[in-house]
Design an enzyme around this catalytic site. Structure first.
Site, PDB file in Angstrom:
ATOM      1  CB  CYS A  23      -1.610   5.069  -2.874  1.00  0.00           C
ATOM      2  SG  CYS A  23      -2.320   4.454  -4.394  1.00  0.00           S
ATOM      3  N   GLY A  50       3.952   6.850  -4.821  1.00  0.00           N
ATOM      4  CA  GLY A  50       3.064   6.841  -5.973  1.00  0.00           C
ATOM      5  C   GLY A  50       3.337   8.032  -6.853  1.00  0.00           C
ATOM      6  CG  ASN A 125      -0.914   2.852   1.044  1.00  0.00           C
ATOM      7  OD1 ASN A 125      -0.138   2.863   1.982  1.00  0.00           O
ATOM      8  ND2 ASN A 125      -0.679   2.135  -0.036  1.00  0.00           N
ATOM      9  N   GLY A 126      -3.388   0.746  -0.379  1.00  0.00           N
ATOM     10  CA  GLY A 126      -3.569  -0.678  -0.117  1.00  0.00           C
ATOM     11  C   GLY A 126      -4.218  -1.357  -1.295  1.00  0.00           C
ATOM     12  CE1 TYR A 265      13.292   0.390  -3.762  1.00  0.00           C
ATOM     13  CE2 TYR A 265      10.900   0.136  -3.720  1.00  0.00           C
ATOM     14  CZ  TYR A 265      12.043   0.640  -4.309  1.00  0.00           C
ATOM     15  OH  TYR A 265      11.939   1.394  -5.443  1.00  0.00           O
TER      16      TYR A 265
END
Ligand code: SF4
Length: 506
Positions: A23, A50, A125-126, A265
């Protein structure tokens, strides 16, 4: 993702170009601006984090409205939809999830009303590791979490479960009890909030507009809306932004453990984390690779595009010319047609094609960012040999990925990770390269210019900085190579009865 479900495997699926981050989040407080459109463009810049669902919540001060759906940002929103989302503050979310979780219900932002009439929208996010605890607490507060299948809705419920407190007060009470990796953006009718877990595993950056504020997973989302970078949201910090300005509070003492894989990345090359630019880091990793794994060759080529900075660094340090040997189909991620079995068999050819004139008769160094299952590298080596390359030497800008991530990244199950249980020679033979070299963990860390103890390196060295609910989960499922899907594939719908080892992801 179960096998045989009709989808491509991780590395062959054009919709899943590599290890997936869970996300991208965005938030904006800017009276007088078209906040929904700003959020749309912010999410557009975060699309790489995402690609399975997108959503925007907006408030004009009288109520919070959410619009969300499965699909890419550009598929979910059109001009009339954005025009209907009016207000002065908004949050947005671009979601990655596994197949079973890719539903409207699990897309974000999540929404929850308090008994006092306030509405809270939240984007995450996580990945949280104490979902069962959170579900229990939500139940104690009288919230019905049975329909909830993700950790994000549980946190939204907990924030809404304290009608005696302001949302800010509730956040200061709830956030210290949330364990795992989280970069949250959330809002009520009038205030934008941002919070980052005290390890700061996932990035979150604060920006300034002429007439407002922005928070986002990465700087690119600030740039695209014309915001200037102010600073990162600190680990353990809660920020609130409203008509009175910006307030910062600490809900936990910072203990930074930033995700090392963001540097390799995940984050875009134009992102800066902890003062270090990703592109520069990746070029420096390439230089380390050249020093650690030299080889006689005629041309250094990247696996586009994630291998590009590493290949530039390798060429610089080795003195071997840099060039292109593989062309990427820029639109491959935008084909919305599910590939048939025949098309799927083409594998990596959906994404990449060799530049025959450039590779024919040459000894090549091919630089890629990581090897997860090895499928892509195997296909690339074969493709380059068929195109006439004399030798193919593979160099990888990260150490072998041996352990699963519990903090928001979907690699593969333990058993699927190529480096799990295979030595270097076995991996080289498996992908068919003439030689193979991974950058060392020390070399990678040095390239990030971050102290080792301020980084999460768990997928490389197995040292998990955030305690997991059941430590022997790792020993049982990874060391023995049994493999276990991390996250939603294993979940039942009822979080309140979730086992302690259950992990979920947003
Ligand atoms: S385990 Fe790897 S991918 Fe996950 S947070 Fe740690 S460094 Fe990042």
């Amino acid at each position: 993702m179960p096998r045989g479900d009709g989808r491509l495997s991780h590395e062959l699926d054009p919709h899943r170009p590599g290890p997936q981050d869970a996300c991208g989040v965005f938030g904006v407080w800017a009276p007088g601006e078209e906040v929904a459109k700003l959020t749309y463009f912010g999410l557009y810049a975060l699309q790489h984090r995402g690609q399975e669902a997108a959503g925007i919540a907006v408030s004009d001060g009288s109520g919070v409205v959410v619009y969300k759906d499965v699909g890419l940002v550009a598929q979910v929103f059109d001009e009339p939809t954005l025009a209907s989302l009016r207000g002065h503050l908004a949050i947005g979310h671009a979601r990655y999830s596994t197949t079973g979780d890719s539903t409207w219900e699990n897309s974000q932002p999540t929404l929850q009303s308090t008994t006092g009439g306030t509405t809270i929208a939240l984007a995450h996010n996580g990945n949280l590791v104490n979902t069962a605890d959170l579900a229990r607490r939500a139940k104690e507060l009288g919230m019905d979490s049975r329909g909830s299948t993700n950790d994000t809705s549980l946190v939204t419920m907990l924030l809404a479960g304290h009608p005696d407190l302001s949302v800010e007060g509730a956040a200061m009470k709830v956030l210290p009890t949330v364990e795992g990796a989280f970069s949250f953006v959330f809002m009520d009718e009038n205030t934008l909030y941002a919070a980052r877990d005290h390890h700061g595993v996932r990035p979150l950056v604060l920006g300034r507009l002429e007439r407002g504020w922005v928070v986002a997973s990465e700087q690119a989302a600030l740039d695209i809306v014309g915001a200037s970078v102010v600073r990162e949201v600190e680990p353990g910090e809660l920020i609130a932004i409203d008509e009175h300005g910006l307030r910062s509070s600490r809900f936990a003492a910072p203990d930074p453990k930033g995700c090392l894989f963001e540097y390799v990345y995940l984050a875009r090359p134009d992102a800066t984390i902890n003062g270090r630019n990703m592109y520069s880091t990746r070029v420096a990793i390439g230089r380390k690779l050249a020093a650690e794994h030299p080889v006689e060759a005629d041309l250094v080529i990247p696996v586009p595009e994630s291998g590009t900075p590493g290949a530039i660094g390798y060429a610089e340090a080795s003195g071997i010319p840099y060039g292109q040997g593989l062309m990427k189909n820029a639109y491959v991620g935008r084909t919305f047609i599910q590939p048939s079995q025949t098309i799927r068999a083409l594998g990596v050819r959906l994404k990449l094609n060799p530049l025959r004139d450039n590779v024919r008769g040459k000894r090549l160094v091919v630089v890629d960012d990581s090897i997860v299952r090895g499928t892509t590298q195997r296909a690339i080596v074969r493709m380059l040999r068929e195109a006439g390359a004399l030798e193919v030497h593979v160099r990888i800008s990260s150490p072998p990925v041996k352990w699963p991530c519990f903090y928001g990244i979907d690699f593969a199950t333990g058993a699927e990770l190529l480096a799990n249980g295979m030595d270097m020679e076995g991996i080289r033979r498996s992908i068919g390269a003439d030689s193979l070299g991974y950058v060392s963990l020390e070399g990678l860390i040095a390239a990030t210019e971050q102290p080792k103890n301020r980084l999460c390196r768990a997928c490389f060295d197995g040292e998990y900085p955030i305690k997991l609910p059941a430590d022997n989960l790792i020993g049982k499922h990874v060391l023995e190579g049994v493999g276990r899907r991390v996250g939603s594939d294993e979940r039942s719908g009822d979080q309140s009865s979730a086992p302690a080892t259950e992990l979920s992801r947003s």
